[in-house]
Write a protein that holds these residues in place. Structure first.
Motif, PDB file in Angstrom:
ATOM      1  N   ALA A 110      84.233  31.417  94.574  1.00 45.71           N
ATOM      2  CA  ALA A 110      83.686  31.320  95.930  1.00 45.71           C
ATOM      3  C   ALA A 110      82.161  31.278  95.885  1.00 45.71           C
ATOM      4  O   ALA A 110      81.520  30.493  96.605  1.00 45.71           O
ATOM      5  N   ALA A 111      81.564  32.107  95.030  1.00 43.63           N
ATOM      6  CA  ALA A 111      80.111  32.142  94.908  1.00 43.63           C
ATOM      7  C   ALA A 111      79.555  30.828  94.374  1.00 43.63           C
ATOM      8  O   ALA A 111      78.453  30.411  94.728  1.00 43.63           O
ATOM      9  N   LYS A 112      80.337  30.177  93.517  1.00 43.03           N
ATOM     10  CA  LYS A 112      79.910  28.909  92.909  1.00 43.03           C
ATOM     11  C   LYS A 112      80.301  27.700  93.753  1.00 43.03           C
ATOM     12  O   LYS A 112      80.085  26.558  93.350  1.00 43.03           O
ATOM     13  N   LYS A 113      80.912  27.941  94.912  1.00 43.73           N
ATOM     14  CA  LYS A 113      81.370  26.865  95.795  1.00 43.73           C
ATOM     15  C   LYS A 113      82.400  25.979  95.107  1.00 43.73           C
ATOM     16  O   LYS A 113      82.462  24.767  95.325  1.00 43.73           O
ATOM     17  N   ALA A 114      83.232  26.586  94.281  1.00 49.76           N
ATOM     18  CA  ALA A 114      84.305  25.855  93.611  1.00 49.76           C
ATOM     19  C   ALA A 114      85.481  25.678  94.560  1.00 49.76           C
ATOM     20  O   ALA A 114      85.650  26.433  95.522  1.00 49.76           O
ATOM     21  N   ASP A 115      86.295  24.688  94.266  1.00 44.94           N
ATOM     22  CA  ASP A 115      87.467  24.421  95.093  1.00 44.94           C
ATOM     23  C   ASP A 115      88.720  25.105  94.574  1.00 44.94           C
ATOM     24  O   ASP A 115      89.684  25.301  95.318  1.00 44.94           O
ATOM     25  N   ALA A 116      88.720  25.419  93.270  1.00 45.73           N
ATOM     26  CA  ALA A 116      89.948  25.939  92.687  1.00 45.73           C
ATOM     27  C   ALA A 116      89.672  26.826  91.478  1.00 45.73           C
ATOM     28  O   ALA A 116      88.643  26.705  90.812  1.00 45.73           O
ATOM     29  N   VAL A 117      90.633  27.710  91.230  1.00 47.44           N
ATOM     30  CA  VAL A 117      90.692  28.492  89.996  1.00 47.44           C
ATOM     31  C   VAL A 117      92.004  28.105  89.324  1.00 47.44           C
ATOM     32  O   VAL A 117      93.056  28.062  89.974  1.00 47.44           O
ATOM     33  N   ALA A 118      91.950  27.815  88.027  1.00 45.47           N
ATOM     34  CA  ALA A 118      93.160  27.434  87.297  1.00 45.47           C
ATOM     35  C   ALA A 118      93.512  28.509  86.281  1.00 45.47           C
ATOM     36  O   ALA A 118      92.646  29.037  85.580  1.00 45.47           O
ATOM     37  N   VAL A 119      94.810  28.817  86.207  1.00 45.72           N
ATOM     38  CA  VAL A 119      95.286  29.844  85.284  1.00 45.72           C
ATOM     39  C   VAL A 119      96.507  29.308  84.537  1.00 45.72           C
ATOM     40  O   VAL A 119      97.301  28.538  85.083  1.00 45.72           O
ATOM     41  N   ALA A 120      96.678  29.737  83.288  1.00 48.13           N
ATOM     42  CA  ALA A 120      97.676  29.116  82.415  1.00 48.13           C
ATOM     43  C   ALA A 120      98.965  29.912  82.267  1.00 48.13           C
ATOM     44  O   ALA A 120      99.642  29.811  81.244  1.00 48.13           O
ATOM     45  N   VAL A 121      99.334  30.701  83.262  1.00 48.32           N
ATOM     46  CA  VAL A 121     100.623  31.392  83.174  1.00 48.32           C
ATOM     47  C   VAL A 121     101.739  30.355  83.085  1.00 48.32           C
ATOM     48  O   VAL A 121     101.643  29.268  83.645  1.00 48.32           O
ATOM     49  N   HIS A 122     102.804  30.708  82.351  1.00 47.42           N
ATOM     50  CA  HIS A 122     103.870  29.718  82.149  1.00 47.42           C
ATOM     51  C   HIS A 122     105.245  30.375  82.192  1.00 47.42           C
ATOM     52  O   HIS A 122     105.367  31.607  82.216  1.00 47.42           O
ATOM     53  N   ALA A 152      85.247  30.867 102.163  1.00 50.19           N
ATOM     54  CA  ALA A 152      85.536  29.887 101.115  1.00 50.19           C
ATOM     55  C   ALA A 152      87.016  29.525 101.165  1.00 50.19           C
ATOM     56  O   ALA A 152      87.851  30.283 101.670  1.00 50.19           O
ATOM     57  N   ASP A 153      87.316  28.350 100.644  1.00 49.69           N
ATOM     58  CA  ASP A 153      88.700  27.873 100.562  1.00 49.69           C
ATOM     59  C   ASP A 153      88.963  27.537  99.097  1.00 49.69           C
ATOM     60  O   ASP A 153      88.593  26.470  98.608  1.00 49.69           O
ATOM     61  N   VAL A 154      89.582  28.464  98.384  1.00 51.48           N
ATOM     62  CA  VAL A 154      89.804  28.315  96.942  1.00 51.48           C
ATOM     63  C   VAL A 154      91.297  28.269  96.665  1.00 51.48           C
ATOM     64  O   VAL A 154      92.052  29.145  97.092  1.00 51.48           O
ATOM     65  N   THR A 155      91.720  27.267  95.925  1.00 54.42           N
ATOM     66  CA  THR A 155      93.128  27.069  95.588  1.00 54.42           C
ATOM     67  C   THR A 155      93.416  27.595  94.191  1.00 54.42           C
ATOM     68  O   THR A 155      92.622  27.399  93.268  1.00 54.42           O
ATOM     69  N   LEU A 156      94.549  28.264  94.030  1.00 56.26           N
ATOM     70  CA  LEU A 156      94.976  28.729  92.712  1.00 56.26           C
ATOM     71  C   LEU A 156      95.873  27.668  92.088  1.00 56.26           C
ATOM     72  O   LEU A 156      96.966  27.390  92.582  1.00 56.26           O
ATOM     73  N   LEU A 157      95.402  27.079  91.003  1.00 53.44           N
ATOM     74  CA  LEU A 157      96.171  26.067  90.281  1.00 53.44           C
ATOM     75  C   LEU A 157      96.889  26.727  89.102  1.00 53.44           C
ATOM     76  O   LEU A 157      96.268  27.396  88.288  1.00 53.44           O
ATOM     77  N   SER A 158      98.190  26.534  89.037  1.00 53.89           N
ATOM     78  CA  SER A 158      98.981  27.086  87.929  1.00 53.89           C
ATOM     79  C   SER A 158     100.019  26.044  87.513  1.00 53.89           C
ATOM     80  O   SER A 158     101.220  26.225  87.723  1.00 53.89           O
ATOM     81  N   PRO A 159      99.566  24.938  86.910  1.00 49.41           N
ATOM     82  CA  PRO A 159     100.463  23.823  86.622  1.00 49.41           C
ATOM     83  C   PRO A 159     101.560  24.117  85.608  1.00 49.41           C
ATOM     84  O   PRO A 159     102.524  23.352  85.510  1.00 49.41           O
ATOM     85  N   PHE A 160     101.427  25.226  84.859  1.00 50.09           N
ATOM     86  CA  PHE A 160     102.417  25.542  83.835  1.00 50.09           C
ATOM     87  C   PHE A 160     103.394  26.640  84.271  1.00 50.09           C
ATOM     88  O   PHE A 160     104.243  27.051  83.484  1.00 50.09           O
ATOM     89  N   VAL A 161     103.291  27.109  85.503  1.00 52.64           N
ATOM     90  CA  VAL A 161     103.996  28.331  85.899  1.00 52.64           C
ATOM     91  C   VAL A 161     105.515  28.236  85.780  1.00 52.64           C
ATOM     92  O   VAL A 161     106.192  29.254  85.597  1.00 52.64           O
ATOM     93  N   THR A 162     106.079  27.052  85.843  1.00 51.95           N
ATOM     94  CA  THR A 162     107.538  26.922  85.755  1.00 51.95           C
ATOM     95  C   THR A 162     107.995  26.198  84.498  1.00 51.95           C
ATOM     96  O   THR A 162     109.180  25.890  84.360  1.00 51.95           O
ATOM     97  N   VAL A 163     107.088  25.926  83.567  1.00 48.67           N
ATOM     98  CA  VAL A 163     107.478  25.171  82.376  1.00 48.67           C
ATOM     99  C   VAL A 163     107.410  26.045  81.131  1.00 48.67           C
ATOM    100  O   VAL A 163     106.666  27.025  81.086  1.00 48.67           O
ATOM    101  N   PRO A 164     108.176  25.704  80.090  1.00 52.94           N
ATOM    102  CA  PRO A 164     108.128  26.482  78.849  1.00 52.94           C
ATOM    103  C   PRO A 164     106.867  26.169  78.053  1.00 52.94           C
ATOM    104  O   PRO A 164     106.193  25.159  78.295  1.00 52.94           O
TER     105      PRO A 164
END
Length: 235
Positions: A110-122, A152-164
């Motif tokens: 939010a401080a950096k004016k980013a749109d998203a945070v991405a995390v690699a949980v799977h 701020a409007d920040v989206t949490l991206l977790s593209p691996f959350v349902t994959v092995p």
């Protein structure tokens, strides 16, 4: 989207960083020192940031980590050998770790004016770690929508959350992830032990993905017996 990646230096998060760099606007990698015994993983996060040409920030929450007791990742407890699907691996849970890290990451984003945070949980994390499950990801996004409302409007991206994990290896190879420059082993020795849950899962993932594993393991064959009777299931 301008995206900040939470990167431990492990195979999953470095692969995610390379994926985000190809698909979004990667603005930096954010790592955490929570007093983990395998702190050397942070060196590999730094390597990834340098290779990708983005800033790398390490946030020291080790004083908080000292209070999150009872985990083999932070306490003087033996890291068990075996498959991630074994109940013994629950000793590697650090209470509320992802919730704490992500709350900080969202503040930084939010401080950096980013749109998203991405995390690699799977998907392979679901059996052991409750803060890696889809329900947690959805609930955390809802909480942050309220916490940052009007600011701020920040989206949490977790593209691996349902994959092995094997799918992460496939994705990592697709985007040119330097797998040899990632660190998974929870024991934090000079080489990957090849016996702890994260080493076994790493070795198995490369095998299932059909991708050559460049990792130097002390016990490169243990994974075969460790995986023969177990398969981690999502919760």
């Amino acid at each position: 989207m301008k995206t900040l990646v939470v990167c431990s230096g492990g195979l999953d998060s470095v692969s995610l960083a390379y994926k985000i760099a190809s698909e979004q606007q990667l603005i930096g990698l954010l790592s955490f020192d929570y007093g983990q015994r395998h702190k050397k993983e942070l060196e590999f996060a730094a390597r990834a940031a340098k290779a990708l040409g983005v800033p790398h920030q390490i946030i020291d929450i080790s004083t908080i980590g000292k209070s999150l007791t009872g985990s083999a990742l932070t306490d003087d407890l033996d890291v068990p050998d075996g498959h991630y699907a074994e109940d013994t691996m629950k000793i590697t849970v650090v209470p509320n770790r992802n919730a704490i890290m992500l709350a900080i990451a969202f503040g930084v984003a939010a401080a950096k004016k980013a749109d998203a945070v991405a995390v690699a949980v799977h998907g392979g994390d679901h059996f052991i770690y409750p803060d890696c499950r889809p329900g947690f990801i959805d609930a955390f996004q809802t909480m942050q929508n309220h916490a940052l409302e009007g600011y701020a409007d920040v989206t949490l991206l977790s593209p691996f959350v349902t994959v092995p994990k094997s799918e992460i290896v496939v994705e990592g190879a697709k985007y040119g992830t330097p797998f040899a420059d990632t660190w998974s082993c929870y024991k934090g020795g000079a080489r990957h032990c090849g016996r702890c849950g994260t080493c076994v899962e790493r070795r198995e993932a490369f095998h299932l993905a059909g991708v050559a594993d460049p990792t130097d393991y002390e016990d490169p064959d243990f994974w075969r017996s460790a995986t023969s009777g177990f398969k981690a299931e999502g919760v």
